[in-house]
Write an enzyme that holds these catalytic residues in place. Structure first.
Site, PDB file in Angstrom:
ATOM      1  N   THR A   1       0.826  -1.213   0.000  1.00 26.89           N
ATOM      2  CA  THR A   1       0.000   0.000   0.000  1.00 26.89           C
ATOM      3  C   THR A   1       0.857   1.258   0.000  1.00 26.89           C
ATOM      4  O   THR A   1       0.629   2.179  -0.794  1.00 26.89           O
ATOM      5  CB  THR A   1      -0.950   0.001   1.215  1.00 26.89           C
TER       6      THR A   1
ATOM      7  N   ASN B   1      -6.617  -9.132  -7.390  1.00 27.32           N
ATOM      8  CA  ASN B   1      -6.575  -9.867  -6.129  1.00 27.32           C
ATOM      9  C   ASN B   1      -7.806 -10.724  -5.881  1.00 27.32           C
ATOM     10  O   ASN B   1      -7.742 -11.717  -5.152  1.00 27.32           O
ATOM     11  CB  ASN B   1      -6.378  -8.898  -4.960  1.00 27.32           C
TER      12      ASN B   1
ATOM     13  N   CYS C   1      -8.506  -5.962   2.330  1.00 21.98           N
ATOM     14  CA  CYS C   1      -8.110  -4.599   2.701  1.00 21.98           C
ATOM     15  C   CYS C   1      -9.289  -3.657   2.904  1.00 21.98           C
ATOM     16  O   CYS C   1      -9.127  -2.450   2.895  1.00 21.98           O
ATOM     17  CB  CYS C   1      -7.156  -4.044   1.648  1.00 21.98           C
TER      18      CYS C   1
END
Length: 373
Positions: A73, A146, A319
């Site tokens: 990130t 992802n 996330c």
């Protein structure tokens, strides 16, 4: 149903490799700051620089333009804010519709690039949009998604971007160690890595910058510090974590992944017999990732039932603050009807056939139960 947990959430985080733990324990027993000039500092520094050289050998770029960060990130945010420019010189910010929250939640005005129903970026839209813009943008695309594992045609996207003077940043966190690539071959201007997606430690990653003239090289730091990383990322570097990143990357990149692909294909074939569909199935994908949808069955209910049965899967990105939420990726793909009905199964590097077989059996039982409830 089963007593021991079966981990099928590798895209959230791969299990730590034993070689990584050993390498990190070894360097944690050494004393010294890598910026110290005495012999103990130099020893730590040299090991850190060896790790940097190894990553460049594996993924391309140059040691001068390999910046260590606290994870994927931070590397993404540094790449965007560091390359987008400032004031009147600021580039527009364009992102793929299925990008990771690390990119999507950056607080900048952005243009969304649509994807097909298979999750592949629309290259015709990208080129048409670039023809109409007066200021070449910074374009952000994932190498591998992802949630679905879908691979974007990055080489083609890079050529289109560069034909119109745009910069292409690539989030390669999910792809690194699972497919072979390097910065130069895919044509990206920058890419990011994340250690724990390769079986390394959490909390460390890297940003690789291409060395060509399109890239500013003097990337703007997010915060100042003691001048580490050539002034581009302040703070004392976490050398044990960096060694873990390098060790995981070396091991992941030399792995034979044919068994993972075989098991992924077997899993998908069997769950489709129950009536499931695979999102992005017709696209080129990572060998370990299955986005499994069952229309009319709540993903949240199925997730909780699987969790109680001992299976670790997910309903999308890990996330989103640990929440079970509707998949924005599937919505962007035009699969609104499946966005609340999909789980992600991502096989780890140490997956066993018996684990996949057990999952298939229990999945079938739970689908029948939830479908009838």
């Amino acid at each position: 149903m089963i007593r021991q947990s079966i981990y099928l959430d590798a895209n959230a985080s791969e299990p730590m490799r034993s070689s990584v733990i050993s390498a990190m324990v070894d360097i944690m027993q050494q004393t010294g700051n890598p910026t110290s000039v005495h012999q103990m500092g130099r020893k730590i520094y040299n090991q850190m620089e060896d790790a940097r050289e190894t990553l460049v050998e594996l993924f391309g770029g140059s040691v001068q333009n390999c910046i260590f960060t606290s994870g994927g990130t931070e590397a993404d945010v540094l790449a965007v804010h560091g390359q987008i420019g400032e004031g009147n010189q600021q580039r527009p910010f364009w992102v793929g519709a299925t990008e990771h929250p690390a990119i999507m939640q950056i607080d900048l005005s952005k243009k969304i690039l649509p994807v097909t129903r298979q999750g592949i970026v629309d290259l015709n839209f990208l080129e048409d949009a670039l023809k109409k813009t007066s200021i070449p943008p910074l374009v952000c695309l994932m190498l591998a998604n992802n949630e679905t594992g879908v691979l974007h045609p990055i080489q083609q996207a890079a050529k289109i971007c560069h034909d119109y003077g745009a910069i292409l940043h690539v989030d390669a966190a999910q792809a690194a160690g699972r497919i072979m690539f390097n910065l130069e071959d895919i044509g990206a201007d920058s890419l990011i890595l994340s250690a724990h997606k390769m079986g390394g430690p959490k909390g460390v990653g890297a940003l690789l910058l291409a060395g060509h003239e399109r890239n500013a090289k003097k990337i703007n730091p997010l915060f100042s510090g003691g001048g580490q990383e050539q002034g581009r990322r302040g703070g004392t570097l976490a050398v044990p974590a960096i060694i873990g990143l390098m060790t995981a990357a070396k091991e992941a990149c030399k792995e034979d992944r044919s068994n993972i692909l075989k098991l992924r294909n077997y899993l998908e074939k069997e769950v489709k017999k129950y009536g499931a569909v695979i999102c992005g199935e017709e696209a080129e994908r990572l060998d370990n990732t299955s986005s499994i949808a069952y229309a009319g069955v709540s993903a949240q209910k199925l997730f909780m039932a699987l969790d109680m049965a001992g299976f670790c899967v997910s309903t999308g990105s890990a996330c989103f603050s640990g929440k079970l939420s509707r998949s924005p990726v599937l919505s962007a793909m035009g699969l609104e009807e499946l966005a609340d009905c999909t789980i992600r199964v991502s096989l780890p590097w140490n997956i066993q056939q018996k684990d996949v077989e057990t999952f298939i059996h229990v999945y079938g039982q739970l689908i029948q139960k939830l479908k009838d409830s």
